[in-house]
Design an enzyme around this catalytic site. Structure first.
Site, short mmCIF file in Angstrom:
data_model
loop_
_atom_site.label_atom_id
_atom_site.label_comp_id
_atom_site.label_asym_id
_atom_site.label_seq_id
_atom_site.Cartn_x
_atom_site.Cartn_y
_atom_site.Cartn_z
CG HIS A 61 5.17 7.82 4.52
ND1 HIS A 61 5.61 7.67 3.21
CD2 HIS A 61 4.02 7.13 4.61
CE1 HIS A 61 4.73 6.92 2.54
NE2 HIS A 61 3.76 6.57 3.38
N GLY A 63 0.79 -1.23 0.00
CA GLY A 63 0.00 0.00 0.00
C GLY A 63 0.82 1.27 0.00
CD GLN A 64 6.77 3.16 -0.02
OE1 GLN A 64 7.25 2.03 -0.11
NE2 GLN A 64 7.51 4.24 0.23
P1 AMP Z 1 1.30 5.24 2.02
O1 AMP Z 1 0.03 4.75 1.35
O2 AMP Z 1 1.82 4.35 3.10
O3 AMP Z 1 2.36 5.60 0.99
O4 AMP Z 1 0.88 6.56 2.77
C1 AMP Z 1 0.75 7.80 2.15
C2 AMP Z 1 -0.11 8.62 3.06
O5 AMP Z 1 0.05 9.98 2.71
C3 AMP Z 1 -1.61 8.30 2.97
O6 AMP Z 1 -2.07 7.88 4.25
C4 AMP Z 1 -2.23 9.63 2.52
O7 AMP Z 1 -3.47 9.88 3.14
C5 AMP Z 1 -1.18 10.62 2.96
N1 AMP Z 1 -1.14 11.88 2.21
C6 AMP Z 1 -1.20 12.04 0.86
N2 AMP Z 1 -1.10 13.32 0.53
C7 AMP Z 1 -0.97 14.01 1.71
C8 AMP Z 1 -0.83 15.39 2.04
N3 AMP Z 1 -0.79 16.36 1.09
N4 AMP Z 1 -0.73 15.74 3.35
C9 AMP Z 1 -0.76 14.79 4.30
N5 AMP Z 1 -0.89 13.46 4.05
C10 AMP Z 1 -1.00 13.08 2.77
#
Ligand code: AMP
Ligand code: ZN
Length: 114
Positions: A100, A93-94
């Site tokens: 992060h 799910g990345q």
């Molecule tokens: P992942 O799916 O582990 O790569 O996590 C990416 C995360 O980034 C997801 O939980 C999104 O909701 C979050 N995300 C995407 N764009 C933003 C943004 N502009 N500000 C804060 N979080 C974000």
């Protein structure tokens, strides 16, 4: 990296609700929270995955994890419990390839996760 969303948050070009800052890391609220507390902790320097961060700068990875714990303390969930997740790779799910740590808590969290 000019084309990276989280690098743009580090540079201030994309707004975010920042909750903690340290020399090497930044913590901000996830835009689509999955729990009462859902904060992302990132290194200021661009690294695609936790594996690459561990290999190239283990001290910086330690700083990210320390900051994740401090977020939990600040949010009042350090005692009740919280989860730190590094989704790594598409099948996990990345979606953003700037490493992060998700800090999740404030409710019961299922195990195993879906
Ligand atoms: P992942 O799916 O582990 O790569 O996590 C990416 C995360 O980034 C997801 O939980 C999104 O909701 C979050 N995300 C995407 N764009 C933003 C943004 N502009 N500000 C804060 N979080 C974000
Ligand atoms: Zn980046």
């Amino acid at each position: 990296m000019t084309d990276c969303l989280f690098c743009k948050i580090v540079s201030g070009d994309v707004p975010a609700e920042i909750v903690r800052e340290s020399a090497g890391a930044l913590a901000f609220r996830d835009i689509n929270p999955q729990a009462p507390t859902h904060v992302l902790v990132i290194p200021r320097d661009h690294r695609p995955t936790v594996a690459e961060l561990a290999a190239s700068d283990p001290g910086l990875l330690a700083e990210v994890v320390r900051e994740a714990h401090q977020v939990a303390v600040d949010e009042g969930i350090a005692e009740t419990g919280y989860r730190v997740v590094f989704n790594t790779g598409p099948q996990a799910g990345q979606t953003v390839f700037h490493v992060h740590a998700h800090v999740l808590g404030g409710r019961g969290l299922n195990w195993p996760p879906g």
